[in-house]
Design a protein around this motif. Sequence first.
Motif, PDB file in Angstrom:
ATOM      1  N   LYS A  10      73.421   5.875  65.287  1.00  0.00           N
ATOM      2  CA  LYS A  10      74.066   6.513  64.144  1.00  0.00           C
ATOM      3  C   LYS A  10      73.859   8.025  64.210  1.00  0.00           C
ATOM      4  O   LYS A  10      72.768   8.497  64.512  1.00  0.00           O
ATOM      5  N   ARG A  11      74.914   8.737  63.897  1.00  0.00           N
ATOM      6  CA  ARG A  11      74.897  10.193  64.018  1.00  0.00           C
ATOM      7  C   ARG A  11      74.592  10.853  62.673  1.00  0.00           C
ATOM      8  O   ARG A  11      75.151  10.472  61.643  1.00  0.00           O
ATOM      9  N   TYR A  12      73.702  11.851  62.715  1.00  0.00           N
ATOM     10  CA  TYR A  12      73.373  12.648  61.535  1.00  0.00           C
ATOM     11  C   TYR A  12      73.759  14.091  61.792  1.00  0.00           C
ATOM     12  O   TYR A  12      73.538  14.611  62.896  1.00  0.00           O
ATOM     13  N   LEU A  13      74.293  14.751  60.770  1.00  0.00           N
ATOM     14  CA  LEU A  13      74.593  16.176  60.858  1.00  0.00           C
ATOM     15  C   LEU A  13      73.344  16.954  60.448  1.00  0.00           C
ATOM     16  O   LEU A  13      72.805  16.767  59.350  1.00  0.00           O
ATOM     17  N   ASP A  14      72.886  17.818  61.322  1.00  0.00           N
ATOM     18  CA  ASP A  14      71.637  18.553  61.137  1.00  0.00           C
ATOM     19  C   ASP A  14      71.921  19.925  60.520  1.00  0.00           C
ATOM     20  O   ASP A  14      72.493  20.794  61.169  1.00  0.00           O
ATOM     21  N   CYS A  15      71.503  20.113  59.279  1.00  0.00           N
ATOM     22  CA  CYS A  15      71.706  21.387  58.584  1.00  0.00           C
ATOM     23  C   CYS A  15      70.421  22.200  58.463  1.00  0.00           C
ATOM     24  O   CYS A  15      70.406  23.222  57.776  1.00  0.00           O
ATOM     25  N   VAL A  50      69.469  15.724  48.055  1.00  0.00           N
ATOM     26  CA  VAL A  50      69.004  15.644  49.445  1.00  0.00           C
ATOM     27  C   VAL A  50      68.919  14.184  49.892  1.00  0.00           C
ATOM     28  O   VAL A  50      69.355  13.821  50.998  1.00  0.00           O
ATOM     29  N   LYS A  51      68.363  13.333  49.039  1.00  0.00           N
ATOM     30  CA  LYS A  51      68.203  11.910  49.355  1.00  0.00           C
ATOM     31  C   LYS A  51      69.546  11.233  49.564  1.00  0.00           C
ATOM     32  O   LYS A  51      69.751  10.485  50.531  1.00  0.00           O
ATOM     33  N   ARG A  52      70.496  11.490  48.691  1.00  0.00           N
ATOM     34  CA  ARG A  52      71.807  10.840  48.794  1.00  0.00           C
ATOM     35  C   ARG A  52      72.606  11.346  49.993  1.00  0.00           C
ATOM     36  O   ARG A  52      73.343  10.570  50.615  1.00  0.00           O
ATOM     37  N   LEU A  53      72.482  12.636  50.307  1.00  0.00           N
ATOM     38  CA  LEU A  53      73.170  13.155  51.489  1.00  0.00           C
ATOM     39  C   LEU A  53      72.705  12.423  52.740  1.00  0.00           C
ATOM     40  O   LEU A  53      73.502  12.085  53.617  1.00  0.00           O
ATOM     41  N   LYS A  54      71.412  12.157  52.817  1.00  0.00           N
ATOM     42  CA  LYS A  54      70.870  11.444  53.969  1.00  0.00           C
ATOM     43  C   LYS A  54      71.300   9.984  53.969  1.00  0.00           C
ATOM     44  O   LYS A  54      71.759   9.444  54.986  1.00  0.00           O
ATOM     45  N   GLU A  55      71.179   9.305  52.830  1.00  0.00           N
ATOM     46  CA  GLU A  55      71.434   7.871  52.776  1.00  0.00           C
ATOM     47  C   GLU A  55      72.921   7.522  52.812  1.00  0.00           C
ATOM     48  O   GLU A  55      73.321   6.558  53.456  1.00  0.00           O
ATOM     49  N   GLN A  56      73.749   8.320  52.136  1.00  0.00           N
ATOM     50  CA  GLN A  56      75.166   7.984  52.016  1.00  0.00           C
ATOM     51  C   GLN A  56      76.029   8.621  53.097  1.00  0.00           C
ATOM     52  O   GLN A  56      77.031   8.044  53.520  1.00  0.00           O
ATOM     53  N   ASP A  57      75.627   9.821  53.548  1.00  0.00           N
ATOM     54  CA  ASP A  57      76.509  10.583  54.438  1.00  0.00           C
ATOM     55  C   ASP A  57      75.876  10.952  55.771  1.00  0.00           C
ATOM     56  O   ASP A  57      76.525  11.570  56.606  1.00  0.00           O
ATOM     57  N   ARG A  58      74.602  10.599  55.945  1.00  0.00           N
ATOM     58  CA  ARG A  58      73.854  10.950  57.159  1.00  0.00           C
ATOM     59  C   ARG A  58      73.946  12.456  57.445  1.00  0.00           C
ATOM     60  O   ARG A  58      74.273  12.898  58.541  1.00  0.00           O
ATOM     61  N   ILE A  59      73.640  13.225  56.395  1.00  0.00           N
ATOM     62  CA  ILE A  59      73.562  14.677  56.484  1.00  0.00           C
ATOM     63  C   ILE A  59      72.139  15.080  56.122  1.00  0.00           C
ATOM     64  O   ILE A  59      71.618  14.679  55.084  1.00  0.00           O
ATOM     65  N   PHE A  89      70.268  25.740  53.783  1.00  0.00           N
ATOM     66  CA  PHE A  89      71.050  25.501  54.985  1.00  0.00           C
ATOM     67  C   PHE A  89      70.631  26.506  56.054  1.00  0.00           C
ATOM     68  O   PHE A  89      70.827  27.711  55.892  1.00  0.00           O
ATOM     69  N   LYS A  90      70.013  26.012  57.123  1.00  0.00           N
ATOM     70  CA  LYS A  90      69.680  26.823  58.296  1.00  0.00           C
ATOM     71  C   LYS A  90      69.967  25.975  59.533  1.00  0.00           C
ATOM     72  O   LYS A  90      69.058  25.618  60.277  1.00  0.00           O
ATOM     73  N   GLN A 132      84.304  22.640  60.257  1.00  0.00           N
ATOM     74  CA  GLN A 132      84.464  21.240  59.876  1.00  0.00           C
ATOM     75  C   GLN A 132      83.151  20.675  59.307  1.00  0.00           C
ATOM     76  O   GLN A 132      83.163  19.897  58.353  1.00  0.00           O
ATOM     77  N   ASP A 133      82.041  21.079  59.898  1.00  0.00           N
ATOM     78  CA  ASP A 133      80.735  20.647  59.386  1.00  0.00           C
ATOM     79  C   ASP A 133      80.526  21.170  57.963  1.00  0.00           C
ATOM     80  O   ASP A 133      80.060  20.432  57.077  1.00  0.00           O
ATOM     81  N   ALA A 134      80.852  22.439  57.749  1.00  0.00           N
ATOM     82  CA  ALA A 134      80.708  23.032  56.419  1.00  0.00           C
ATOM     83  C   ALA A 134      81.591  22.310  55.405  1.00  0.00           C
ATOM     84  O   ALA A 134      81.160  22.011  54.281  1.00  0.00           O
ATOM     85  N   ASP A 135      82.837  22.019  55.800  1.00  0.00           N
ATOM     86  CA  ASP A 135      83.751  21.294  54.913  1.00  0.00           C
ATOM     87  C   ASP A 135      83.164  19.946  54.510  1.00  0.00           C
ATOM     88  O   ASP A 135      83.200  19.559  53.338  1.00  0.00           O
ATOM     89  N   LEU A 136      82.617  19.232  55.481  1.00  0.00           N
ATOM     90  CA  LEU A 136      82.058  17.912  55.226  1.00  0.00           C
ATOM     91  C   LEU A 136      80.878  17.987  54.257  1.00  0.00           C
ATOM     92  O   LEU A 136      80.797  17.213  53.291  1.00  0.00           O
TER      93      LEU A 136
END
Length: 449
Positions: A48-53, A389-398, A412-413, A421-425
């Motif tokens: 599973k892929r996570y977006l790293d911010c 923060v918790k929901r971004l990780k659990e629901q969107d893998r961000i 955000f760093k 596209q990452d910012a939009d998401l």
Amino acid sequence: MAQDTFSKEETLAMRRRLIGHSCRLFYSDDPVKIIRARGQYLYDEHGKRYLDCISNVQHVGHCHPSITEVAAAQMDLLNINTRFLHDNMVQYADRLAASLPDKLCIFYFVNSGSEANDLALRLAQQYTQHQDVIVLDHAYHGHLMSLIDISPYKFRKLSGQKEWVHVAPLPDTYRGLYREDHPNPGDAYADTVKDLIDEVHSKGRKISAFFAESLPSVGGQIIMPQGYSTKVAEYVHSAGGVFVADEVQTGFGRVGTHFWAFQLQGEGFCPDIVTMGKPMGNGHPLACVATTVEIAGAFTANGVEYFNTFGGNPVSCAIGLAVLDVIEKEDLRRNATKVGAHLKQLLTQLQTRHDIIGHVRGIGLFVGLELVTDRRTRAPATKTAAEVVKRLKEQDRICVSTDGPWENVVKFKPPMCFSIQDADLVVRCIDRIITEMATSDLRLEKEDV
């Protein structure tokens, strides 16, 4: 190559048994096990892929092929104690010198930002022959004992403030002493440092250094008001001290428009010592202190040899050079400027729809989203920020995290290859989460600090 042989549960159980519990994980209630990464993306044991911010250490992107290739090639050829002569160190120092003002031309290579800041403290105290240090409130400069002593973020939870450490107000124009409606917050905040210097002198003590991040990070992604550093440097120099700029979080083009965050204060401003670390090696332990001929000369004159077995070794410097090459070839400063401005604009638009967003600030890919329970009082929405923060990780893998004195600033760093596209998401998901929380009448903010 080592293989992933344990389940997530087994790895977590072994970590709890073998690793000190003060070494906390992200998402400690349900940690993520990452087994590979590329660019701005992380992959867990199930693919599973996570977006790293948040991985500002992997500055140009996780596992960048140009850097791993250079690292492997140099490791295969030579890695050796830094007391042997080698081209990589001097070539790298020369490249760094080209990015800095002319007077910052002497370099000491070390292995971490903490090591760099510890050495900067030694340099300042040796040069001035004074001990006292002024730092900003909520600052964090590293985990060594010398740095815990000058980090209010840490020492307030431990043994307290040493008599030689003096804390100036954080120049936060959103919730600090002087806010956005002040005609000249830069000068006003600088004058608080002058008052502190006068207080120190009244006690018969002398200042060695003003020590500050160019953009306070743990303090809440703070953007310094214009003119602040120039005025502070004037006061500190008049008192016989030096100005130390901690660029461990913000250097190497993160702010986009400039290579170093201290340059945002204008061409007329130049620190006496600059420390750098996290982004230098793209995940490899590499850090540095840059200073003047005069300060370095005083350090040498004490008659005590300084050496660092690993700092500036051939592999580290080869990696450092490769990072600089990637920043230039991929025009990552331009990307930081473009994507960061887009992200900030989207978050500002979000602010018009959600009262819980009190403030949006940042420059380049250094951005903060401050959540509040009341825009008038600016009371921090700590629990709500944690829930986002918790929901971004659990629901969107961000992957994002929080900072600031009340942990209510979503920060955000990301790696510098972060895209439009990452910012939009990210903003789309934050919008949905805050909307869901409001419509479900989940009023966590009532429990907030």
